[in-house]
Design a protein around this motif. Structure first.
Motif, PDB file in Angstrom:
ATOM      1  N   HIS A 101     -25.734 -60.836  18.282  1.00 25.26           N
ATOM      2  CA  HIS A 101     -25.624 -60.246  19.612  1.00 25.26           C
ATOM      3  C   HIS A 101     -24.428 -60.854  20.342  1.00 25.26           C
ATOM      4  CE1 HIS A 101     -29.673 -59.133  18.524  1.00 25.26           C
ATOM      5  NE2 HIS A 101     -29.906 -58.530  19.666  1.00 25.26           N
ATOM      6  N   TRP A 102     -23.566 -60.009  20.880  1.00 22.69           N
ATOM      7  CA  TRP A 102     -22.456 -60.471  21.714  1.00 22.69           C
ATOM      8  C   TRP A 102     -22.644 -59.933  23.124  1.00 22.69           C
ATOM      9  CZ3 TRP A 102     -16.970 -59.959  19.076  1.00 22.69           C
ATOM     10  CH2 TRP A 102     -16.877 -60.865  18.011  1.00 22.69           C
ATOM     11  N   THR A 103     -22.528 -60.799  24.106  1.00 21.97           N
ATOM     12  CA  THR A 103     -22.516 -60.339  25.494  1.00 21.97           C
ATOM     13  C   THR A 103     -21.120 -59.838  25.830  1.00 21.97           C
ATOM     14  OG1 THR A 103     -21.878 -62.497  26.385  1.00 21.97           O
ATOM     15  CG2 THR A 103     -24.268 -62.069  26.115  1.00 21.97           C
ATOM     16  N   PHE A 104     -20.990 -59.216  26.983  1.00 19.61           N
ATOM     17  CA  PHE A 104     -19.663 -58.765  27.406  1.00 19.61           C
ATOM     18  C   PHE A 104     -18.730 -59.960  27.602  1.00 19.61           C
ATOM     19  CE2 PHE A 104     -21.989 -54.880  28.251  1.00 19.61           C
ATOM     20  CZ  PHE A 104     -21.058 -53.904  27.926  1.00 19.61           C
ATOM     21  N   ARG A 105     -19.256 -61.084  28.063  1.00 20.65           N
ATOM     22  CA  ARG A 105     -18.438 -62.284  28.223  1.00 20.65           C
ATOM     23  C   ARG A 105     -17.923 -62.769  26.863  1.00 20.65           C
ATOM     24  NH1 ARG A 105     -19.198 -65.791  32.422  1.00 20.65           N
ATOM     25  NH2 ARG A 105     -21.431 -65.225  32.548  1.00 20.65           N
ATOM     26  N   GLN A 106     -18.803 -62.758  25.859  1.00 21.09           N
ATOM     27  CA  GLN A 106     -18.397 -63.207  24.528  1.00 21.09           C
ATOM     28  C   GLN A 106     -17.362 -62.277  23.910  1.00 21.09           C
ATOM     29  OE1 GLN A 106     -22.562 -63.428  23.138  1.00 21.09           O
ATOM     30  NE2 GLN A 106     -22.122 -65.513  22.419  1.00 21.09           N
ATOM     31  N   LEU A 107     -17.552 -60.970  24.080  1.00 26.65           N
ATOM     32  CA  LEU A 107     -16.562 -60.012  23.586  1.00 26.65           C
ATOM     33  C   LEU A 107     -15.231 -60.214  24.290  1.00 26.65           C
ATOM     34  CD1 LEU A 107     -15.670 -57.559  21.944  1.00 26.65           C
ATOM     35  CD2 LEU A 107     -16.762 -56.078  23.653  1.00 26.65           C
ATOM     36  N   ASP A 108     -15.285 -60.486  25.581  1.00 23.99           N
ATOM     37  CA  ASP A 108     -14.076 -60.724  26.364  1.00 23.99           C
ATOM     38  C   ASP A 108     -13.354 -61.982  25.875  1.00 23.99           C
ATOM     39  OD1 ASP A 108     -12.244 -60.258  28.500  1.00 23.99           O
ATOM     40  OD2 ASP A 108     -13.271 -61.784  29.700  1.00 23.99           O
ATOM     41  N   GLU A 109     -14.106 -63.050  25.653  1.00 19.32           N
ATOM     42  CA  GLU A 109     -13.496 -64.306  25.218  1.00 19.32           C
ATOM     43  C   GLU A 109     -12.944 -64.202  23.798  1.00 19.32           C
ATOM     44  OE1 GLU A 109     -16.537 -67.216  25.734  1.00 19.32           O
ATOM     45  OE2 GLU A 109     -16.195 -67.434  27.894  1.00 19.32           O
ATOM     46  N   TYR A 110     -13.682 -63.536  22.918  1.00 22.42           N
ATOM     47  CA  TYR A 110     -13.198 -63.370  21.545  1.00 22.42           C
ATOM     48  C   TYR A 110     -11.900 -62.571  21.528  1.00 22.42           C
ATOM     49  CZ  TYR A 110     -13.049 -62.125  16.591  1.00 22.42           C
ATOM     50  OH  TYR A 110     -12.653 -61.957  15.280  1.00 22.42           O
ATOM     51  N   SER A 111     -11.873 -61.463  22.269  1.00 23.86           N
ATOM     52  CA  SER A 111     -10.669 -60.625  22.286  1.00 23.86           C
ATOM     53  C   SER A 111      -9.496 -61.357  22.928  1.00 23.86           C
ATOM     54  CB  SER A 111     -10.950 -59.301  22.999  1.00 23.86           C
ATOM     55  OG  SER A 111     -11.410 -59.511  24.319  1.00 23.86           O
ATOM     56  N   SER A 112      -9.771 -62.196  23.918  1.00 30.61           N
ATOM     57  CA  SER A 112      -8.689 -62.979  24.535  1.00 30.61           C
ATOM     58  C   SER A 112      -8.139 -64.007  23.551  1.00 30.61           C
ATOM     59  CB  SER A 112      -9.194 -63.689  25.799  1.00 30.61           C
ATOM     60  OG  SER A 112      -9.476 -62.752  26.825  1.00 30.61           O
ATOM     61  N   SER A 113      -9.011 -64.596  22.736  1.00 35.46           N
ATOM     62  CA  SER A 113      -8.536 -65.554  21.730  1.00 35.46           C
ATOM     63  C   SER A 113      -7.656 -64.856  20.701  1.00 35.46           C
ATOM     64  CB  SER A 113      -9.722 -66.249  21.051  1.00 35.46           C
ATOM     65  OG  SER A 113     -10.441 -65.348  20.224  1.00 35.46           O
ATOM     66  N   VAL A 114      -7.989 -63.599  20.374  1.00 37.10           N
ATOM     67  CA  VAL A 114      -7.151 -62.811  19.462  1.00 37.10           C
ATOM     68  C   VAL A 114      -5.761 -62.607  20.064  1.00 37.10           C
ATOM     69  CG1 VAL A 114      -6.840 -60.545  18.375  1.00 37.10           C
ATOM     70  CG2 VAL A 114      -9.103 -61.621  18.395  1.00 37.10           C
ATOM     71  N   ALA A 115      -5.731 -62.218  21.335  1.00 36.55           N
ATOM     72  CA  ALA A 115      -4.447 -61.979  22.011  1.00 36.55           C
ATOM     73  C   ALA A 115      -3.611 -63.253  22.074  1.00 36.55           C
ATOM     74  CB  ALA A 115      -4.699 -61.434  23.420  1.00 36.55           C
ATOM     75  N   ASN A 116      -4.235 -64.365  22.441  1.00 38.29           N
ATOM     76  CA  ASN A 116      -3.497 -65.626  22.558  1.00 38.29           C
ATOM     77  C   ASN A 116      -3.007 -66.123  21.204  1.00 38.29           C
ATOM     78  OD1 ASN A 116      -3.647 -66.076  25.425  1.00 38.29           O
ATOM     79  ND2 ASN A 116      -5.827 -66.504  25.171  1.00 38.29           N
ATOM     80  N   PHE A 117      -3.830 -65.948  20.172  1.00 40.62           N
ATOM     81  CA  PHE A 117      -3.414 -66.368  18.831  1.00 40.62           C
ATOM     82  C   PHE A 117      -2.216 -65.555  18.350  1.00 40.62           C
ATOM     83  CE2 PHE A 117      -3.675 -65.319  14.274  1.00 40.62           C
ATOM     84  CZ  PHE A 117      -3.347 -66.561  13.747  1.00 40.62           C
ATOM     85  N   LEU A 118      -2.291 -64.231  18.495  1.00 42.62           N
ATOM     86  CA  LEU A 118      -1.194 -63.385  18.041  1.00 42.62           C
ATOM     87  C   LEU A 118       0.085 -63.668  18.816  1.00 42.62           C
ATOM     88  CD1 LEU A 118      -3.046 -59.960  17.554  1.00 42.62           C
ATOM     89  CD2 LEU A 118      -2.339 -61.584  15.787  1.00 42.62           C
TER      90      LEU A 118
END
Length: 643
Positions: A101-118
């Motif tokens: 289960h992912w909350t909206f906060r977790q989805l937001d943080e995961y996607s932000s980590s993707v953006a910062n990594f790239l």
């Protein structure tokens, strides 16, 4: 028009010549109107006015929001940010495979980590990263994270292998490829021919020996990446979001451009048109590399704050158990899926779920009522649309068999039309003025949508390959000087304006929920059969959705080892593209431009009493081609043979 002229003429004659009072003139005109067929208009008006008003309100609502977001330069990540702000701790995604289960906060943080990594790896707005992964929560987080940076994701069909897979990666001009560990073998098959500068990242279970040497394990890298929101890229509502690969008449898959406004339009027309609610829970078992799964399904989470349950692949035996477990209220389908569910033995779970809506496309009229009544689903939300089309339809009032409607009263509000085509060549039929001839109710015709590039709801974004765009655009369709998008699909409209899907035009047909490009399959088969002439086409099989692939081969059967051929096809073509039927004949007839003439081949089908050439069919149980005799043909016609 003739009726209107007659009424005007009667008005002038009654008033100026006969000098009748206005009451008598009005009564006379009413009688003339009704006697000339005008009563049909009144009947249509009474039966459709409520539907049309609701549809008009939905269209107006979406159009108003699109215009506002266009002015404010909104993007999908910015709209998602407002959803996160409203309910950060609400469940956004559930992956059935691991019960994650992912909350909206977790989805937001995961996607932000993707953006910062790239970004740390040197990628910037306008770059492309290919995504080759089966369904799971990370799939959504990855493309959403790319979008936060302005990087465009190329969503690759997980069924593709070898030449087709390499083609998609090459044409996308991707600087990096992120693939799931389950797709490692497919990447290993082609990695030596890939651009050496292409960065490779693997997500999921990590086994270095199973991936190309230069591959990095993505998951720990994302865990170490910053979780803060990256700076907003210079992108607006009509800029590119990602690419979805479609299969068309040009052969190899084409990358359809999905801009932010298109993603919003497709998801929102479904949301408002079918009266979805924020507390609905969607069961999404469709592939996320397609628009149905990723836009119509996941879009309800990203844009409207709904919870979406993701399943890796559809399972008929687990379908209703999943719906009960996760309290799903909306399920997504394609036509084939509904048939698979009906083929299951009745079980208690069918009546214990809370599903109130089935959302999808391709549900046949013949099983529509059986499907909704057996599984106790009050609303079947059938729609029509393609990733790149500008003429989506919605059956907002659950008319059995219809994929949508267009108002017969105010048809100009939504500029779509059915136009007449030559049934053999599928070319547009034009009148003396050079403009396409519209179909009357009951006449089948190709669905087209007028292109207005300044209008986000009417624009055509097309494909990365500009040459492919020309085949989807026609001139002088509604009037002289205009342009329209060609869907390639034949529909028919009834008297009330409801539209029913009839068939696909051109060299593409649909099987097992996928579009099959005959050009691509013909090329592969010809190569495997020592460059023999091969014509591929779709044939109807009773009790199945779409059309089964059939290949006519201009070669003696003695030249082909069918057992070896079937095994090779498993490596060369995805399951849905492998021909079900084979026909070996002395030669194939061609046109003057060396195109195969398939009309007669389609008509003859695979009936051994009609076709005297050697026929074979793919036995799903044996995994090889066997002779198709009259006995086998009878079993197939009766639905006793699994295809």
């Amino acid at each position: 028009m003739l009726l209107g002229a007659s009424l005007v003429g009667a008005l002038l004659f009654s008033k100026l010549v006969l000098k009748l009072p206005w009451t008598q003139v009005g009564f006379s005109l009413l009688l003339l109107y009704l006697g000339s067929g005008g009563w049909r208009f009144i009947r249509v008006f009474i039966k459709t006015v409520r539907r049309d008003i609701f549809g008009g309100m939905v269209l107006l609502k979406v159009k108003t929001k699109v215009r506002r977001y266009l002015q404010e330069r909104k993007t999908v990540p910015l709209l998602f940010a407002s959803v996160v702000q409203r309910h950060p701790d609400k469940t956004a995604l559930i992956f059935e495979g691991t019960d994650t289960h992912w909350t909206f906060r977790q989805l937001d943080e995961y996607s932000s980590s993707v953006a910062n990594f790239l970004q740390a790896r040197g990628l910037a707005s306008g770059n492309v990263v290919a995504l080759f992964m089966e369904n799971r929560n990370e799939f959504v987080g990855l493309w959403l994270g790319m979008a936060k940076l302005g990087v465009e994701a190329a969503l690759i069909n997980t069924n593709l292998r070898r030449d087709a897979l390499r083609h998609c990666l090459d044409t996308s001009k991707a600087r990096a490829l992120i693939f799931g560990s389950e797709m490692a073998s497919a990447i290993c098959e082609i990695h030596t021919s890939l651009d050496p500068t292409l960065s490779l990242f693997c997500s999921g279970s990590w086994e270095p020996s199973t991936v190309p040497i230069s591959t990095e394990h993505l998951d720990p890298l994302l865990e170490d990446a910053p979780k803060h929101l990256p700076s907003h890229p210079d992108k607006g509502f009509t800029d590119k979001l990602f690419y979805i690969y479609t299969s068309g008449t040009t052969g190899l898959p084409k990358a359809a451009i999905v801009v932010h406004s298109r993603y919003y339009r497709m998801a929102s027309l479904v949301y408002y048109g079918f009266r979805m609610r924020p507390d609905d829970i969607v069961y999404d078992c469709l592939p996320l590399y397609h628009s149905a799964g990723n836009i119509v399904g996941i879009g309800q989470c990203v844009l409207h704050g709904m919870t979406v349950v993701i399943r890796k692949k559809f399972s008929a035996s687990r379908f209703w158990d999943d719906c009960i477990k996760y309290n799903c209220t909306i399920v997504q389908y394609i036509g084939e899926l509904c048939r698979y569910l009906l083929n299951q033995q009745p079980r208690e779970a069918e009546s214990r779920h809370k599903v109130r809506m089935a959302l999808g496309n391709g549900l046949r009229q013949s099983i529509w009522t059986d499907f909704s009544s057996r599984f106790h689903i009050p609303q079947v939300a059938e729609f029509y649309g393609a990733t790149e089309c500008n003429c989506s339809l919605g059956n907002f009032d659950s008319r059995v068999g219809a994929c949508g409607f267009n108002s017969r009263i105010l048809s100009f509000v939504y500029p779509i039309r059915l136009v007449r085509v030559n049934e053999d060549t599928m070319e547009l039929i034009r009148g003396p003025d050079g403009v396409c001839i519209p179909c009357q109710p009951g006449q089948p015709g190709q669905l087209v949508g007028r292109i207005i590039q300044q209008d986000p709801l009417r624009r055509f974004d097309g494909y990365l390959n500009q040459g492919a765009n020309n085949k989807k655009i026609a001139n002088d369709v509604f009037k002289k000087g205009d342009q329209a998008y060609l869907t390639g699909d034949v529909l028919v409209m009834d008297e009330l304006g409801y539209l029913y899907f009839r068939d696909r035009t051109g060299d593409t047909f649909r099987w097992k929920g996928e579009n099959v490009s005959t050009t691509e399959v013909e090329g592969t088969l010809s190569r495997l059969l020592h460059m023999a002439d091969v014509a591929v086409y779709g044939v109807e099989v009773p009790g199945t959705e779409g059309r089964a692939g059939m290949a006519a081969v201009a070669s003696p059967i003695s030249n082909c080892d069918l057992e070896s051929f079937a095994q090779t096809l498993k490596k060369e073509l995805p399951l849905y593209a492998r021909p079900i039927f084979l026909r070996f004949l002395p030669e194939l007839h061609k046109t003057g431009t060396f195109k195969f003439q398939k009309t007669e081949l389609r008509k003859e089908g695979f009936d051994p009493s009609v076709v005297k050439d050697p026929l074979f069919y793919l036995d799903a149980r044996k995994g090889c081609y066997v002779a198709l005799d009259q006995e086998a043909y009878t079993r197939i016609q009766a639905g006793e043979e699994k295809l």
